[in-house]
Design an enzyme around this catalytic site. Structure first.
Site, PDB file in Angstrom:
ATOM      1  N   CYS A 112       0.862  -1.180   0.000  1.00  0.00           N
ATOM      2  CA  CYS A 112       0.000   0.000   0.000  1.00  0.00           C
ATOM      3  C   CYS A 112       0.902   1.235   0.000  1.00  0.00           C
ATOM      4  O   CYS A 112       2.051   1.161  -0.427  1.00  0.00           O
ATOM      5  CB  CYS A 112      -0.995  -0.012   1.166  1.00  0.00           C
ATOM      6  SG  CYS A 112      -0.296   0.324   2.800  1.00  0.00           S
TER       7      CYS A 112
ATOM      8  N   ARG B  62      -3.509  -0.415   5.362  1.00  0.00           N
ATOM      9  CA  ARG B  62      -4.053  -1.506   4.545  1.00  0.00           C
ATOM     10  C   ARG B  62      -3.116  -2.694   4.415  1.00  0.00           C
ATOM     11  O   ARG B  62      -3.535  -3.834   4.612  1.00  0.00           O
ATOM     12  CB  ARG B  62      -4.431  -0.992   3.151  1.00  0.00           C
ATOM     13  CG  ARG B  62      -5.624  -0.062   3.161  1.00  0.00           C
ATOM     14  CD  ARG B  62      -5.870   0.543   1.800  1.00  0.00           C
ATOM     15  NE  ARG B  62      -4.823   1.530   1.500  1.00  0.00           N
ATOM     16  CZ  ARG B  62      -4.743   2.220   0.378  1.00  0.00           C
ATOM     17  NH1 ARG B  62      -5.626   2.018  -0.580  1.00  0.00           N
ATOM     18  NH2 ARG B  62      -3.787   3.111   0.197  1.00  0.00           N
TER      19      ARG B  62
ATOM     20  N   ASP C 217      -8.857   3.283   1.476  1.00  0.00           N
ATOM     21  CA  ASP C 217      -7.803   3.668   2.422  1.00  0.00           C
ATOM     22  C   ASP C 217      -8.460   4.314   3.637  1.00  0.00           C
ATOM     23  O   ASP C 217      -9.060   5.378   3.532  1.00  0.00           O
ATOM     24  CB  ASP C 217      -6.844   4.650   1.758  1.00  0.00           C
ATOM     25  CG  ASP C 217      -5.602   4.924   2.597  1.00  0.00           C
ATOM     26  OD1 ASP C 217      -5.563   4.495   3.776  1.00  0.00           O
ATOM     27  OD2 ASP C 217      -4.678   5.556   2.081  1.00  0.00           O
TER      28      ASP C 217
END
Length: 159
Positions: A11, A17, A126
């Site tokens: 990420c 994440r 996100d």
């Protein structure tokens, strides 16, 4: 394509994440004896190395019995890309960054690799800066996606 033994989850900052994706994929893999030799790590395209997991990711992992207390962010490097057999990104922009580091042929968004394009947006949401519900939403999505990733790895594993 050989058997996948090293998975890298990517990420941006490697605090929200990808750490969640890493521990969730590990938990799914733990139930599959045929995939016992698969290792999972994570990194970020714009990570500050050494940063702990975000509080939201830490809390929602804990709610699922998973521990992110030892996680420290790792910056994505060409070496990490080279060492991985499979690279799963949270977004298309992360995939572009990995491809620029030589990840062609083994880099996919997690949604694409999981075969879930009809069920999920192309990029994993996100949660950074959001509340715990945003983190739960992302963790729920990643849990489903990593279940599908694991099923694919099982199907494609050498007998």
């Amino acid at each position: 394509v050989g058997t996948v033994t090293r998975v890298l989850v990517v990420c941006t900052g490697n605090t929200c994440r990808s750490p969640l994706g890493e521990v969730l994929l590990r938990s799914h893999l733990a139930a599959e004896s045929r995939l016992a030799d698969v290792t999972v790590t994570s990194a970020g395209t714009n990570a500050w190395s050494g940063t702990p997991a975000s509080e939201g990711s830490y809390l929602v992992a804990l709610e699922r019995g998973l521990d992110l207390s030892a996680h420290r962010a790792t910056a994505l490097t060409i070496d990490l890309v080279r060492q991985a057999d499979l690279i799963l990104t949270m977004s298309r922009s992360h995939a572009t960054a990995v491809l620029a580091m030589g990840g062609a042929g083994k880099t996919h968004t997690v949604v694409e690799y999981a075969g879930r394009r009809d069920d999920f947006p192309p990029d994993v949401a996100d949660p950074v800066g959001g509340d715990v519900e945003d983190y739960r939403y992302t963790a729920d999505s990643l849990d489903q996606l990593m279940g599908s990733v694991t099923a694919r790895l099982v199907r494609e594993a050498r007998p």
